[in-house]
Every structure is written in structure tokens, then in C-alpha cells.
Design an enzyme around this catalytic site. Structure first.
Site, PDB file in Angstrom:
ATOM      1  N   HIS A 110       0.767  -1.194  -0.048  1.00 34.90           N
ATOM      2  CA  HIS A 110      -0.226   0.034  -0.011  1.00 34.90           C
ATOM      3  C   HIS A 110       0.739   1.311  -0.032  1.00 34.90           C
ATOM      4  O   HIS A 110       0.189   2.234  -0.315  1.00 34.90           O
ATOM      5  CB  HIS A 110      -0.932  -0.131   1.206  1.00 34.90           C
ATOM      6  CG  HIS A 110      -2.306   0.368   0.899  1.00 34.90           C
ATOM      7  ND1 HIS A 110      -3.021   0.555  -0.456  1.00 34.90           N
ATOM      8  CD2 HIS A 110      -3.136   0.872   1.957  1.00 34.90           C
ATOM      9  CE1 HIS A 110      -4.195   0.862  -0.105  1.00 34.90           C
ATOM     10  NE2 HIS A 110      -4.310   1.197   1.232  1.00 34.90           N
ATOM     11  N   ASN A 132      -6.396   6.547   3.966  1.00 34.91           N
ATOM     12  CA  ASN A 132      -8.011   6.711   4.225  1.00 34.91           C
ATOM     13  C   ASN A 132      -8.450   8.147   4.266  1.00 34.91           C
ATOM     14  O   ASN A 132      -9.455   8.572   3.994  1.00 34.91           O
ATOM     15  CB  ASN A 132      -8.718   6.035   5.132  1.00 34.91           C
ATOM     16  CG  ASN A 132      -8.622   4.652   4.949  1.00 34.91           C
ATOM     17  OD1 ASN A 132      -7.919   4.224   4.073  1.00 34.91           O
ATOM     18  ND2 ASN A 132      -9.217   3.836   5.799  1.00 34.91           N
TER      19      ASN A 132
END
Length: 193
Positions: free
Chosen positions: A19, A66
Site C-alpha cells: 500500500h 484513508n
């Protein structure tokens, strides 16, 4: 001015995870082009310099993946930068490991960082997508993206990230097809050696 956002999660435990490939590419650009740290706070690390003939900001949001959209909004608003002048570097589950794609606009494929950016800014930005492959089961996705690359993958990632940095000026010159072709050719040449 061009703004390049490398997406990832802050902290040592996330280094070299799938990620965090956006951070890894951003770090390579910063290193290769001697781009200097301009500002760092709890929300972002921002670097200023030039790539080729282009003045650039390279920004690493430090708010966790996020919440990346808030940093994008803050930087583009403060510097009055159009979203079309922004690049977002990120991992992509839908691409085969090590594959690179470039696009503008479009969907976010469920990528939480892109969802955050789209929600607060719209989707009319440029993306450099780095394929990380997909696990066999959907319920394994969260764990998979937060796992580190294995030794063999890490070697391949370092090679592709270097080629991205070497050829990034082509993206800034709007020569996207040439960028992808050049990376593909150089990877094929290295495989034959």
C-alpha cells in the site's frame, strides 16, 4: 507548477508494504532529483524542487491512506493548483504485480486513498498506477495490501521504481505512451541479460 502526491501510510511498520508504493516512488523522485524538504507537519511532508524543466511539489500525506483527500485539498487550495496539474502515485490491486499504467480521471476501484481524494476534490487528476496484484480471496485484501513485499518482489519493485524516476520527465511533458513504452522496453532488455 506540478504537484505530485505519493500515497501511503506513515510510520516504519508500513515501509515497503504494498500500500506504500506511492511513498516509495515519491521518495525515489526526491532522492534522484535532489528535491528539498520544504515543510513537514502532522498532515504532510512537502518537498520543493524541479524535475526536468518543471517546478514541482512532491507531497506525502501523513494522515493515513484513508484521509489523503484532505491533504490534496489543502495543497491545491493554498497554491491555487488545478487538479489537472496533479499526479497521484498509488498501488493498484487490479494490475498484475509490477505493471504500470497511467490515466486521468475515472473510477477509484475501491482504493481508499483515491476514494478520499475523489470525495473532497473530484477525480480529474492524473494517476500513476503501480500493480501489486490481488490476493485469491476478497476478505484477504486488507491484510495483503499492508504486508511487505517479499525479497524477490522487493528487487523487482526497486527496478521498476528506478525506471519510473528515470523517465518521469516524460509524464510531465505529456508523453505518456512514450513513458510506458520506454519502461516496458527497458524491463524487457534487463530480463534478457
Amino acid at each position: 507548477m506540478i504537484v505530485i502526491f505519493g500515497l501511503g501510510n506513515p510510520g516504519k511498520k508500513f515501509r515497503f508494504t504494498r500500500h506504500n508504493i506511492g511513498f516509495q516512488i515519491a521518495d525515489k523522485l526526491i532522492q534522484d532529483f535532489n528535491i528539498s524538504l520544504s515543510q513537514k507537519d502532522k498532515n504532510q511532508a512537502m518537498y520543493k524542487g524541479t524535475i526536468g524543466n518543471f517546478n514541482c511539489l512532491i507531497v506525502k500525506p501523513l494522515t493515513f491512506m484513508n484521509l489523503s483527500g484532505g491533504t490534496v485539498r489543502q495543497i491545491t487550495s493554498f497554491y491555487k493548483i488545478d487538479l489537472e496539474e496533479c499526479w497521484v502515485l498509488h498501488d493498484d490491486l487490479d494490475l498484475v504485480f509490477g505493471k504500470i499504467k497511467v490515466k486521468s480521471g475515472g473510477g477509484n476501484g475501491g482504493h481508499k486513498g483515491l476514494e478520499s481524494i475523489d470525495a473532497l476534490n473530484g477525480n480529474q487528476y492524473n494517476r500513476l498506477r503501480f500493480g501489486i496484484g490481488r490476493p485469491s480471496k476478497k476478505n484477504l485484501v486488507e491484510k495483503y495490501v499492508l504486508n511487505k513485499f517479499n525479497a524477490q518482489e522487493k528487487k523487482a519493485v526497486l527496478q521498476v521504481v528506478q525506471l519510473i524516476s528515470d523517465n518521469f520527465y516524460l509524464l510531465l511533458n505529456k508523453k505518456r505512451e512514450k513513458f510506458i513504452t520506454k519502461i516496458s522496453q527497458e524491463l524487457n532488455t534487463k530480463k534478457k541479460i
